[in-house]
Scaffold this motif. Structure first.
Motif, PDB file in Angstrom:
ATOM      1  N   PRO A 129     -20.998  37.407 -34.005  1.00 45.58           N
ATOM      2  CA  PRO A 129     -20.334  36.064 -33.599  1.00 45.58           C
ATOM      3  C   PRO A 129     -19.605  35.437 -34.819  1.00 45.58           C
ATOM      4  N   ARG A 130     -19.759  35.722 -35.836  1.00 44.35           N
ATOM      5  CA  ARG A 130     -19.122  35.204 -37.310  1.00 44.35           C
ATOM      6  C   ARG A 130     -18.230  36.018 -37.606  1.00 44.35           C
ATOM      7  N   ASP A 131     -17.858  37.514 -37.038  1.00 45.06           N
ATOM      8  CA  ASP A 131     -17.000  38.306 -37.494  1.00 45.06           C
ATOM      9  C   ASP A 131     -15.500  37.931 -37.551  1.00 45.06           C
ATOM     10  N   PRO A 132     -14.770  38.335 -38.657  1.00 48.31           N
ATOM     11  CA  PRO A 132     -13.362  37.919 -38.843  1.00 48.31           C
ATOM     12  C   PRO A 132     -12.496  38.525 -37.342  1.00 48.31           C
ATOM     13  N   ALA A 133     -11.428  37.884 -37.182  1.00 46.87           N
ATOM     14  CA  ALA A 133     -10.629  38.142 -36.078  1.00 46.87           C
ATOM     15  C   ALA A 133     -10.239  39.628 -36.136  1.00 46.87           C
ATOM     16  N   VAL A 134      -9.747  40.127 -37.286  1.00 54.18           N
ATOM     17  CA  VAL A 134      -9.616  41.450 -37.475  1.00 54.18           C
ATOM     18  C   VAL A 134     -10.012  42.168 -38.531  1.00 54.18           C
ATOM     19  N   PHE A 135     -10.708  43.369 -38.696  1.00 53.09           N
ATOM     20  CA  PHE A 135     -11.311  43.879 -40.021  1.00 53.09           C
ATOM     21  C   PHE A 135     -10.501  44.591 -40.559  1.00 53.09           C
ATOM     22  N   THR A 136     -10.236  44.653 -41.899  1.00 55.37           N
ATOM     23  CA  THR A 136      -9.572  45.648 -42.761  1.00 55.37           C
ATOM     24  C   THR A 136     -10.699  46.756 -43.136  1.00 55.37           C
ATOM     25  N   GLU A 137     -10.077  47.740 -43.852  1.00 53.01           N
ATOM     26  CA  GLU A 137     -11.083  48.849 -44.280  1.00 53.01           C
ATOM     27  C   GLU A 137     -11.982  48.197 -45.526  1.00 53.01           C
ATOM     28  N   ALA A 138     -11.321  47.088 -46.193  1.00 59.02           N
ATOM     29  CA  ALA A 138     -12.343  46.546 -47.166  1.00 59.02           C
ATOM     30  C   ALA A 138     -12.980  45.442 -46.598  1.00 59.02           C
ATOM     31  N   THR A 139     -13.257  45.128 -45.510  1.00 55.01           N
ATOM     32  CA  THR A 139     -14.194  43.907 -44.885  1.00 55.01           C
ATOM     33  C   THR A 139     -15.552  44.421 -44.774  1.00 55.01           C
ATOM     34  N   GLN A 140     -16.338  43.710 -45.312  1.00 48.87           N
ATOM     35  CA  GLN A 140     -18.062  43.998 -45.058  1.00 48.87           C
ATOM     36  C   GLN A 140     -18.489  43.112 -43.937  1.00 48.87           C
ATOM     37  N   PRO A 141     -19.014  44.064 -43.076  1.00 50.86           N
ATOM     38  CA  PRO A 141     -19.918  43.574 -41.883  1.00 50.86           C
ATOM     39  C   PRO A 141     -20.716  42.204 -42.115  1.00 50.86           C
ATOM     40  N   LYS A 142     -20.518  41.173 -41.412  1.00 57.28           N
ATOM     41  CA  LYS A 142     -21.278  39.924 -41.462  1.00 57.28           C
ATOM     42  C   LYS A 142     -22.751  40.204 -41.482  1.00 57.28           C
ATOM     43  N   SER A 143     -23.390  41.144 -40.758  1.00 55.09           N
ATOM     44  CA  SER A 143     -24.694  41.608 -40.612  1.00 55.09           C
ATOM     45  C   SER A 143     -24.770  43.000 -40.563  1.00 55.09           C
ATOM     46  N   LEU A 144     -25.650  43.859 -41.451  1.00 52.98           N
ATOM     47  CA  LEU A 144     -25.725  45.110 -41.404  1.00 52.98           C
ATOM     48  C   LEU A 144     -26.487  45.553 -40.482  1.00 52.98           C
ATOM     49  N   GLN A 285     -23.878  48.659 -27.853  1.00 46.67           N
ATOM     50  CA  GLN A 285     -22.852  48.386 -27.062  1.00 46.67           C
ATOM     51  C   GLN A 285     -22.698  47.142 -26.348  1.00 46.67           C
ATOM     52  N   VAL A 286     -23.991  46.742 -26.172  1.00 40.91           N
ATOM     53  CA  VAL A 286     -23.933  45.249 -25.452  1.00 40.91           C
ATOM     54  C   VAL A 286     -23.343  44.165 -26.486  1.00 40.91           C
ATOM     55  N   ARG A 287     -23.680  44.348 -27.779  1.00 39.52           N
ATOM     56  CA  ARG A 287     -22.974  43.695 -28.902  1.00 39.52           C
ATOM     57  C   ARG A 287     -21.273  43.768 -28.760  1.00 39.52           C
ATOM     58  N   LEU A 288     -21.036  45.014 -28.609  1.00 42.84           N
ATOM     59  CA  LEU A 288     -19.757  44.982 -28.731  1.00 42.84           C
ATOM     60  C   LEU A 288     -18.928  44.215 -27.156  1.00 42.84           C
ATOM     61  N   LEU A 289     -19.806  44.154 -26.320  1.00 42.39           N
ATOM     62  CA  LEU A 289     -19.285  43.790 -25.056  1.00 42.39           C
ATOM     63  C   LEU A 289     -19.606  42.382 -24.820  1.00 42.39           C
ATOM     64  N   THR A 290     -20.219  41.930 -26.167  1.00 44.51           N
ATOM     65  CA  THR A 290     -20.286  40.260 -26.227  1.00 44.51           C
ATOM     66  C   THR A 290     -19.264  39.806 -27.232  1.00 44.51           C
ATOM     67  N   HIS A 291     -19.321  40.468 -28.437  1.00 43.05           N
ATOM     68  CA  HIS A 291     -18.443  39.910 -29.536  1.00 43.05           C
ATOM     69  C   HIS A 291     -17.055  40.715 -29.398  1.00 43.05           C
ATOM     70  N   GLY A 292     -17.051  41.729 -29.286  1.00 42.36           N
ATOM     71  CA  GLY A 292     -15.691  42.479 -29.488  1.00 42.36           C
ATOM     72  C   GLY A 292     -15.452  42.978 -30.665  1.00 42.36           C
ATOM     73  N   ARG A 293     -14.531  43.952 -30.972  1.00 43.26           N
ATOM     74  CA  ARG A 293     -14.059  44.335 -32.409  1.00 43.26           C
ATOM     75  C   ARG A 293     -12.703  44.695 -32.454  1.00 43.26           C
ATOM     76  N   VAL A 294     -11.872  44.270 -33.284  1.00 42.22           N
ATOM     77  CA  VAL A 294     -10.534  44.493 -33.617  1.00 42.22           C
ATOM     78  C   VAL A 294     -10.455  44.955 -35.273  1.00 42.22           C
ATOM     79  N   VAL A 295      -9.582  45.894 -35.303  1.00 44.12           N
ATOM     80  CA  VAL A 295      -9.255  46.466 -36.542  1.00 44.12           C
ATOM     81  C   VAL A 295      -7.883  46.454 -36.968  1.00 44.12           C
TER      82      VAL A 295
END
Length: 366
Positions: A129-144, A285-295
């Motif tokens: 839920p606290r992920d950035p709007a867009v991930f770059t290659e240098a972005t670290q995940p909020k939760s491993l 997959q459930v987490r992806l279908l909840t919060h999404g992901r854009v790079v």
């Protein structure tokens, strides 16, 4: 002497397509395909070797073939068994982690290897839920990631970084692919979109990104055979089509109704679908279908020299054409949703569209 390219994971559709494509590349002399199961598709003039990358035989094969380019495509959410059937996650984890370790160990001892390409995944960023709007290659995940394919990818990439430090003479390129879609797509999310009714999480409409299978093959070809545009041939690159689609837009374009469920109910439904072999709707997959992901994909354009031919919407449209129409036509479903939204807006005294249902303008986002 031309390039000698060794490719792992060739029993899958994407691996087979890459093998057939790289054979046509000028300067490529030989291609060796490796997998633990025989491919059911044609590999052209490539030599196929039945071997498990978890075993020491991969080192003997590298020494025998004197391959100078290794393309590791055997990182997947589910392992492949006989006749293309997916086998339990434990087998996939062994191949993803132990197989990658064994392959890198063999590459480290092989002086002929000068370039390593690893097919990774944007799953390494997770979905929270606290992920950035867009991930770059240098972005670290909020939760491993605590488990599943995302954790496998994170571990495998860690081993690749260690290999790059030990063999600085080898050009190492890691391609983090978004979900691959197209007429022949083989992934858990492709199976999810093939369901007659799409279970979703109440209150969430995640943004999703896809890469067309043709673009995935082209990115791998450039990484394996093309020159680098930057100062170094090594690097990590996000590979995805331009633009995004929300889950509701994807459902409407497929002509498939959605079934909004509370999050615990969707997790239960995912477990039920997995148990009967219909779709692999894992916790990841459930987490992806909840919060999404854009790079972001700027690095791939500027340093790798790769520009996708398909946008996210176009990749999804090609996938949809390959799967055929849903039980409800997209136009009929869109009208029904619009009519329902209008009724709810009148009855509730507020704009229903503002609470998560896509507007017609939103539905045109590429």
């Amino acid at each position: 002497m031309g390039k000698v390219v060794l490719v792992t994971g060739v029993a899958r559709q994407l691996g087979g397509r890459f093998v057939r494509r790289v054979q046509r590349e000028p300067g490529v002399e030989r291609v060796i395909g490796v997998d633990a199961v025989p491919p059911e598709h044609d590999l052209g003039d490539a030599r196929f070797v039945l071997t498990d990358i978890r075993q020491p035989t991969i080192g003997k094969l590298l020494a025998e073939t004197r391959a100078d380019t290794v393309v590791h495509m055997d990182l997947n959410a589910a392992a492949l068994g006989p006749r293309g059937r997916r086998v339990p996650t434990a087998s996939a984890k062994e191949t993803n982690v132990i197989g990658t370790m064994q392959l890198l160990g063999a590459c480290q001892k092989a002086p002929s290897v000068k370039r390593l390409v690893v097919r990774s995944s944007t799953s390494v960023y997770g979905a929270a839920p606290r992920d950035p709007a867009v991930f770059t290659e240098a972005t670290q995940p909020k939760s491993l990631p605590g488990g599943g394919f995302a954790k496998d990818v994170a571990e495998a990439e860690g081993y690749v970084r260690g290999f790059a430090r030990r063999r600085p003479d080898v050009a190492v390129r890691v391609l983090r692919l978004a979900t691959v879609l197209g007429p022949y797509a083989d992934s858990p999310l492709a199976d999810y979109f093939a369901l007659p009714v799409l279970p979703t999480v109440i209150g969430y409409d995640p943004r999703l990104q896809f890469v067309h299978e043709d673009d995935a093959v082209e990115a791998l070809r450039i990484a394996a055979c093309g020159p680098a545009r930057g100062a170094t041939a090594s690097g990590t690159y996000n590979i995805a089509g331009d633009g995004v689609l929300t889950l509701s837009q994807a459902a409407r374009r497929l002509g498939r109704p959605t079934l909004p469920l509370p999050l615990p109910a969707l997790r239960w439904a995912g477990a039920a679908l997995r148990s009967v072999g219909v779709a692999d709707l894992s916790a990841e997959q459930v987490r992806l279908l909840t919060h999404g992901r854009v790079v972001a994909t700027r690095e791939a354009r500027e340093r790798l020299g790769f520009t996708p031919a398909y946008t996210t919407a176009e990749a999804f449209a090609d996938y949809a054409r390959g799967r055929g129409p849903g039980p409800v036509g997209p136009a009929v479903l869109a009208r029904a949703v619009d009519e329902l939204a209008g009724l709810l807006a009148v009855d509730g005294g507020h704009d229903f569209r503002g609470s998560g249902a896509p507007s017609r303008a939103q539905d045109r986002i590429p």
